[in-house]
Design an enzyme around this catalytic site. Structure first.
Site, PDB file in Angstrom:
ATOM      1  N   GLU A   1       0.814  -1.216   0.000  1.00 10.01           N
ATOM      2  CA  GLU A   1       0.000   0.000   0.000  1.00 10.01           C
ATOM      3  C   GLU A   1       0.850   1.269   0.000  1.00 10.01           C
ATOM      4  O   GLU A   1       1.646   1.495   0.929  1.00 10.01           O
ATOM      5  CB  GLU A   1      -0.922   0.007   1.235  1.00 10.01           C
TER       6      GLU A   1
ATOM      7  N   HIS B   1      -2.495  11.072   0.417  1.00 12.55           N
ATOM      8  CA  HIS B   1      -2.645   9.682  -0.006  1.00 12.55           C
ATOM      9  C   HIS B   1      -2.662   9.571  -1.527  1.00 12.55           C
ATOM     10  O   HIS B   1      -1.970   8.749  -2.106  1.00 12.55           O
ATOM     11  CB  HIS B   1      -3.971   9.187   0.566  1.00 12.55           C
TER      12      HIS B   1
ATOM     13  N   LYS C   1      -7.628  -0.344  11.325  1.00 13.52           N
ATOM     14  CA  LYS C   1      -7.013  -0.765  10.053  1.00 13.52           C
ATOM     15  C   LYS C   1      -5.766   0.078   9.805  1.00 13.52           C
ATOM     16  O   LYS C   1      -4.726  -0.423   9.381  1.00 13.52           O
ATOM     17  CB  LYS C   1      -8.018  -0.622   8.907  1.00 13.52           C
TER      18      LYS C   1
ATOM     19  N   ASP D   1       3.914 -14.000  12.228  1.00 16.72           N
ATOM     20  CA  ASP D   1       2.612 -14.444  11.723  1.00 16.72           C
ATOM     21  C   ASP D   1       1.609 -13.296  11.901  1.00 16.72           C
ATOM     22  O   ASP D   1       1.045 -13.104  12.972  1.00 16.72           O
ATOM     23  CB  ASP D   1       2.183 -15.686  12.515  1.00 16.72           C
TER      24      ASP D   1
HETATM   25  P1  NDP Z   1       7.857 -23.136  18.007  1.00 14.77           P
HETATM   26  O1  NDP Z   1       7.698 -23.123  19.461  1.00 14.77           O
HETATM   27  O2  NDP Z   1       7.556 -24.383  17.276  1.00 14.77           O
HETATM   28  O3  NDP Z   1       9.284 -22.746  17.542  1.00 14.77           O
HETATM   29  C1  NDP Z   1      10.229 -22.115  18.234  1.00 14.77           C
HETATM   30  C2  NDP Z   1      11.496 -22.668  17.644  1.00 14.77           C
HETATM   31  O4  NDP Z   1      12.548 -21.810  17.928  1.00 14.77           O
HETATM   32  C3  NDP Z   1      11.797 -24.021  18.211  1.00 14.77           C
HETATM   33  O5  NDP Z   1      12.375 -24.795  17.188  1.00 14.77           O
HETATM   34  C4  NDP Z   1      12.859 -23.691  19.248  1.00 14.77           C
HETATM   35  O6  NDP Z   1      13.754 -24.726  19.441  1.00 14.77           O
HETATM   36  C5  NDP Z   1      13.568 -22.547  18.574  1.00 14.77           C
HETATM   37  N1  NDP Z   1      14.264 -21.660  19.496  1.00 14.77           N
HETATM   38  C6  NDP Z   1      15.579 -21.372  19.444  1.00 14.77           C
HETATM   39  N2  NDP Z   1      15.908 -20.479  20.369  1.00 14.77           N
HETATM   40  C7  NDP Z   1      14.792 -20.184  21.044  1.00 14.77           C
HETATM   41  C8  NDP Z   1      14.508 -19.310  22.111  1.00 14.77           C
HETATM   42  N3  NDP Z   1      15.459 -18.557  22.682  1.00 14.77           N
HETATM   43  N4  NDP Z   1      13.245 -19.219  22.550  1.00 14.77           N
HETATM   44  C9  NDP Z   1      12.267 -19.947  21.990  1.00 14.77           C
HETATM   45  N5  NDP Z   1      12.471 -20.811  20.965  1.00 14.77           N
HETATM   46  C10 NDP Z   1      13.734 -20.928  20.487  1.00 14.77           C
HETATM   47  O7  NDP Z   1       6.917 -22.016  17.504  1.00 14.77           O
HETATM   48  P2  NDP Z   1       7.085 -20.934  16.430  1.00 14.77           P
HETATM   49  O8  NDP Z   1       7.463 -19.674  17.082  1.00 14.77           O
HETATM   50  O9  NDP Z   1       7.885 -21.460  15.320  1.00 14.77           O
HETATM   51  O10 NDP Z   1       5.573 -20.860  15.977  1.00 14.77           O
HETATM   52  C11 NDP Z   1       5.188 -19.868  15.153  1.00 14.77           C
HETATM   53  C12 NDP Z   1       4.751 -20.501  13.853  1.00 14.77           C
HETATM   54  O11 NDP Z   1       3.614 -21.312  14.047  1.00 14.77           O
HETATM   55  C13 NDP Z   1       4.367 -19.437  12.886  1.00 14.77           C
HETATM   56  O12 NDP Z   1       4.973 -19.737  11.651  1.00 14.77           O
HETATM   57  C14 NDP Z   1       2.875 -19.577  12.768  1.00 14.77           C
HETATM   58  O13 NDP Z   1       2.459 -19.221  11.500  1.00 14.77           O
HETATM   59  C15 NDP Z   1       2.636 -21.026  13.062  1.00 14.77           C
HETATM   60  N6  NDP Z   1       1.370 -21.401  13.650  1.00 14.77           N
HETATM   61  C16 NDP Z   1       0.505 -20.482  14.175  1.00 14.77           C
HETATM   62  C17 NDP Z   1      -0.691 -20.878  14.723  1.00 14.77           C
HETATM   63  C18 NDP Z   1      -1.576 -19.853  15.321  1.00 14.77           C
HETATM   64  O14 NDP Z   1      -1.166 -18.728  15.547  1.00 14.77           O
HETATM   65  N7  NDP Z   1      -2.841 -20.171  15.610  1.00 14.77           N
HETATM   66  C19 NDP Z   1      -1.072 -22.293  14.765  1.00 14.77           C
HETATM   67  C20 NDP Z   1      -0.060 -23.176  14.267  1.00 14.77           C
HETATM   68  C21 NDP Z   1       1.102 -22.733  13.701  1.00 14.77           C
HETATM   69  P3  NDP Z   1      13.368 -26.034  20.326  1.00 14.77           P
HETATM   70  O15 NDP Z   1      12.440 -26.839  19.504  1.00 14.77           O
HETATM   71  O16 NDP Z   1      14.680 -26.652  20.550  1.00 14.77           O
HETATM   72  O17 NDP Z   1      12.705 -25.536  21.581  1.00 14.77           O
END
Ligand code: NDP
Length: 421
Positions: free
Chosen positions: A78, A368, A255, A271
């Site tokens: 936009e 705009h 918005k 996300d």
């Molecule tokens: P996760 O908890 O799966 O991922 C976090 C990842 O980061 C893990 O692999 C973790 O490792 C790693 N990690 C490394 N360092 C850190 C740290 N300091 N703190 C925390 N984690 C760390 O969740 P995400 O954040 O990936 O989830 C977001 C995703 O999920 C987005 O892409 C979203 O689109 C999607 N999603 C959203 C939904 C919703 O909002 N309703 C539903 C389902 C999916 P380790 O595994 O070793 O802990």
């Protein structure tokens, strides 16, 4: 003839492309574009991958948050969003910038039970530590970082239905997948104990991850050619009140805020659907949908504030995968999810200020449309070298539409040709 319903996902990307090109009669040039925009990383991210859809990225400047200056990458299609964010931020920087506060940074996971009676409620209360243990055992890495499930609260939904709200610290990640893993483990454990589990999943209404940004602007900085600073400040406060009492206005008010917030979320790999849904639900949390920000005018100062759920991450999801996100994190110089949330809330308030100031003074269209004319010029087929000249012609006109822009482009080309001959 291909059957789209069976096995499309089994085709290679190239096969999908030729199928699409054949079926929808794409020109060789269009097919080449699909091919040019293929990205090997993107290819691994979604299903039935065809090509990559690029969005423009710009940089907002002038943002000062908690005494630190930020340069903020923003991704949006936009026109005028990035200019407005930079303008709003510049105005606030004159009075010292944005200040931020946050209470907690926890995600909420829900395990919803049906057929619950008082005996079960008592049992759940007695077993809170086991619930947390089951959740943490399902994702021990979070606990090792100092995070994990910290608390379980019972929330009655209707007779016999209860939500167990698990408060989960996901450290530097948004943590949707970790929360879901924990919720499902708790759900399974409760089922094994004979309880009726309806669902187990995170909630995007992250009321334990609220971020607040505030700012103050001196009336002297709001003066325009035809209005005093006090007049502008009071009108902005009135517009803010309007967004508190009228959901029709509140929706547009919000918005505008999300214009800025989404653009930073996308640039940082977060996300934006999750934050959007949470923001709008939070805007209606009192039963009436309201503006997420408020402005009041007191003692020749305009005082603004925004609070919304911002459970963002600097790791996890697509953040670790998309190389541009790493570059954007470097540009922003954010080292923690909390710092990112502080910047994003401030961008939302800067964006809102720019929109309200325009509404309170010249109206939104003056600034705009100047920027929209560049998109209009492109849409009628102007070449990059013709855009500035065409936009200059359109700006001088009162009634500009698509047909008029085509005529002006033709006229411009004629004049340029005559000039050459
Ligand atoms: P996760 O908890 O799966 O991922 C976090 C990842 O980061 C893990 O692999 C973790 O490792 C790693 N990690 C490394 N360092 C850190 C740290 N300091 N703190 C925390 N984690 C760390 O969740 P995400 O954040 O990936 O989830 C977001 C995703 O999920 C987005 O892409 C979203 O689109 C999607 N999603 C959203 C939904 C919703 O909002 N309703 C539903 C389902 C999916 P380790 O595994 O070793 O802990």
């Amino acid at each position: 003839m291909a059957d789209w319903r069976h096995g499309f996902y089994k085709l290679t990307r190239a096969q999908r492309q030729s199928l699409v090109a054949r079926q929808f009669d794409l020109s060789a040039q269009q097919e080449q574009l699909l091919n040019q925009q293929v990205d090997p990383v993107n290819q691994e991210m979604v299903e039935n991958y065809l090509t990559s859809y690029h969005l423009p990225q710009g940089i907002a400047v002038n943002l000062v948050v908690d005494q630190q200056e930020y340069v903020v990458p923003m991704v949006t299609e936009e026109p005028s969003v990035i200019a407005a964010a930079s303008n709003g931020a510049k105005l606030v920087a004159k009075s010292g910038g944005f200040q931020t506060t946050a209470d907690t940074a926890m995600m909420i996971g829900q395990v919803v039970l049906t057929q619950v009676d008082n005996t079960i409620i008592d049992w759940l209360k007695q077993h809170e530590s086991e619930l947390l243990q089951v959740a943490n055992q399902a994702k021990p890495s979070m606990q090792r970082r100092g995070g994990g499930a910290k608390k379980a609260q019972l929330r009655s939904l209707k007779h016999g239905w209860v939500s167990i709200d698990l408060m989960i610290d996901t450290d530097e990640a948004m943590g949707a997948n970790s929360v879901n893993t924990m919720c499902e483990a708790v759900g399974n454990w409760l089922s094994d104990n004979g309880l009726h589990v309806l669902t187990a999943i995170l909630s995007n209404l992250a009321t334990q991850s609220l971020q607040t940004a505030t700012c103050k602007i001196n009336a002297a900085d709001l003066v325009t050619e035809s209005m005093s600073g006090d007049e502008v400040g009071q009108r902005i406060a009135d517009l803010s009140e309007l967004a508190q009492i009228d959901p029709y206005r509140a929706t547009t008010h919000n918005k505008g805020i999300m214009n800025g917030i989404d653009a930073v979320l996308i640039a940082t790999g977060n996300d934006w659907r999750a934050i959007e849904s949470g923001a709008h639900a939070y805007a209606a949390i009192g039963g009436v949908y309201k503006g997420l920000s408020t402005w009041r005018f007191e003692k020749s100062q305009l005082i603004g504030s925004i609070t919304l759920p911002l459970p963002v991450g600097i790791v996890g999801g697509s953040i670790d995968i998309v190389p541009l996100v790493k570059i954007n994190q470097r540009i922003m110089k954010v080292n923690s999810a909390q710092q990112l949330a502080q910047v994003i809330a401030s961008v939302g308030l800067a964006q809102n200020l720019a929109a309200l100031r325009a509404l309170a003074t010249n109206g939104i269209q003056v600034g705009h449309m100047k920027l929209q004319y560049r998109s209009l010029a492109l849409s009628v087929g102007a070449k990059p070298a013709e855009i500035d000249a065409l936009v200059a012609r359109l700006q001088n006109e009162q009634h500009v539409d698509h047909q008029f822009a085509i005529q002006e482009l033709e006229q411009l080309r004629k004049e340029l040709n005559n000039g050459r001959n």
